[in-house]
Design a protein around this motif. Structure first.
Motif, PDB file in Angstrom:
ATOM      1  N   THR A  69       0.859  -1.184   0.000  1.00 51.37           N
ATOM      2  CA  THR A  69       0.000   0.000   0.000  1.00 51.37           C
ATOM      3  C   THR A  69       0.892   1.229   0.000  1.00 51.37           C
ATOM      4  N   THR A  70       0.282   2.375  -0.215  1.00 54.49           N
ATOM      5  CA  THR A  70       1.013   3.640  -0.217  1.00 54.49           C
ATOM      6  C   THR A  70       0.428   4.563   0.842  1.00 54.49           C
ATOM      7  N   PHE A  71       1.295   5.139   1.664  1.00 51.87           N
ATOM      8  CA  PHE A  71       0.886   6.129   2.658  1.00 51.87           C
ATOM      9  C   PHE A  71       1.289   7.515   2.174  1.00 51.87           C
ATOM     10  N   THR A  72       0.393   8.491   2.362  1.00 51.00           N
ATOM     11  CA  THR A  72       0.674   9.882   1.988  1.00 51.00           C
ATOM     12  C   THR A  72       0.449  10.833   3.156  1.00 51.00           C
ATOM     13  N   GLU A  73       0.279  10.279   4.342  1.00 53.61           N
ATOM     14  CA  GLU A  73       0.090  11.108   5.535  1.00 53.61           C
ATOM     15  C   GLU A  73       0.670  10.376   6.737  1.00 53.61           C
ATOM     16  N   ASN A  74       0.882  11.109   7.832  1.00 55.32           N
ATOM     17  CA  ASN A  74       1.375  10.494   9.058  1.00 55.32           C
ATOM     18  C   ASN A  74       0.375   9.458   9.541  1.00 55.32           C
ATOM     19  N   MET A  75       0.872   8.336   9.961  1.00 55.06           N
ATOM     20  CA  MET A  75       0.037   7.245  10.451  1.00 55.06           C
ATOM     21  C   MET A  75       0.462   6.969  11.893  1.00 55.06           C
ATOM     22  N   TRP A  76      -0.290   7.432  12.858  1.00 58.21           N
ATOM     23  CA  TRP A  76       0.123   7.325  14.258  1.00 58.21           C
ATOM     24  C   TRP A  76      -0.179   5.968  14.861  1.00 58.21           C
ATOM     25  N   ASN A  77      -1.055   5.168  14.228  1.00 53.89           N
ATOM     26  CA  ASN A  77      -1.366   3.849  14.763  1.00 53.89           C
ATOM     27  C   ASN A  77      -1.813   2.946  13.611  1.00 53.89           C
ATOM     28  N   LEU A  78      -0.936   2.087  13.164  1.00 54.32           N
ATOM     29  CA  LEU A  78      -1.220   1.239  12.004  1.00 54.32           C
ATOM     30  C   LEU A  78      -2.209   0.113  12.310  1.00 54.32           C
ATOM     31  N   LYS A  79      -2.597  -0.072  13.567  1.00 48.40           N
ATOM     32  CA  LYS A  79      -3.615  -1.082  13.892  1.00 48.40           C
ATOM     33  C   LYS A  79      -4.927  -0.774  13.183  1.00 48.40           C
ATOM     34  N   HIS A  80      -5.198   0.519  12.977  1.00 47.25           N
ATOM     35  CA  HIS A  80      -6.444   0.942  12.347  1.00 47.25           C
ATOM     36  C   HIS A  80      -6.458   0.661  10.840  1.00 47.25           C
ATOM     37  N   ASP A  81      -5.297   0.374  10.260  1.00 47.91           N
ATOM     38  CA  ASP A  81      -5.198   0.204   8.811  1.00 47.91           C
ATOM     39  C   ASP A  81      -4.780  -1.198   8.389  1.00 47.91           C
ATOM     40  N   GLY A  82      -4.647  -2.112   9.328  1.00 43.14           N
ATOM     41  CA  GLY A  82      -4.279  -3.483   8.990  1.00 43.14           C
ATOM     42  C   GLY A  82      -2.812  -3.681   8.649  1.00 43.14           C
ATOM     43  N   THR A 132       6.795  -2.386  12.761  1.00 45.87           N
ATOM     44  CA  THR A 132       6.390  -0.997  12.539  1.00 45.87           C
ATOM     45  C   THR A 132       4.941  -0.789  12.955  1.00 45.87           C
ATOM     46  N   SER A 133       4.733   0.233  13.815  1.00 46.08           N
ATOM     47  CA  SER A 133       3.383   0.562  14.286  1.00 46.08           C
ATOM     48  C   SER A 133       2.970   1.983  13.976  1.00 46.08           C
ATOM     49  N   SER A 134       3.909   2.843  13.519  1.00 45.74           N
ATOM     50  CA  SER A 134       3.552   4.205  13.109  1.00 45.74           C
ATOM     51  C   SER A 134       4.564   4.718  12.105  1.00 45.74           C
ATOM     52  N   VAL A 135       4.108   5.671  11.284  1.00 45.57           N
ATOM     53  CA  VAL A 135       4.928   6.231  10.202  1.00 45.57           C
ATOM     54  C   VAL A 135       4.753   7.737  10.209  1.00 45.57           C
ATOM     55  N   LYS A 136       5.882   8.460  10.105  1.00 45.48           N
ATOM     56  CA  LYS A 136       5.807   9.932  10.152  1.00 45.48           C
ATOM     57  C   LYS A 136       6.671  10.548   9.056  1.00 45.48           C
TER      58      LYS A 136
END
Length: 139
Positions: A69-82, A132-136
């Protein structure tokens, strides 16, 4: 004038979706007579440009394989996105530095990819193998 408010509301919604700052005119209740409809459209396209700056493609397995998948914003908790504790490789396709964190809310072990960099195996970084659990993003 109603069209300007609709355009401003659309730009505001896009800004919230992208996590970007709102343009100054979005909160105006009485826009000046000198503003045109193209200003609102231009500001909305700037939000799309911000999303293009923030772009990282992540993969479930090492060497850029399987589910992605591709992320284009900060993801503070990847549990919500699988994607919590499943990322094994990534390619930074944007212009910003992207940092991967071991825990949610940008805590724990971490490592970063500058623009254009890629990482074929997160396991080469201490504490980051399928963790990995968050991306900034930092621009």
């Amino acid at each position: 004038m109603r069209i300007r408010h609709i355009a401003a509301a659309g730009a505001a919604a896009a800004a919230l979706t992208l996590g970007a700052a709102l343009p100054a005119f979005a909160g105006d209740t009485q826009p000046s007579a000198g503003r045109s409809h193209t200003v609102a459209a231009h500001d909305a396209s700037d939000l799309g440009a911000l999303a293009a700056k923030r772009k990282v493609k992540v993969y479930q397995d090492a060497k850029y394989k399987n589910r992605n998948t591709t992320f284009t914003e900060n993801m503070w908790n990847l549990k919500h996105d699988g994607w919590n504790d499943t990322i094994s490789s990534a390619k930074n396709l944007g212009k910003c530095t992207v940092t991967f964190y071991q825990h949610s809310k940008f805590h724990g072990a971490k490592f970063s990819l500058a623009k254009g960099e890629s990482e074929p195996h997160f396991g080469d970084h201490p504490g980051m193998s399928d963790a990995t659990s968050s991306v900034k993003f930092r621009c």
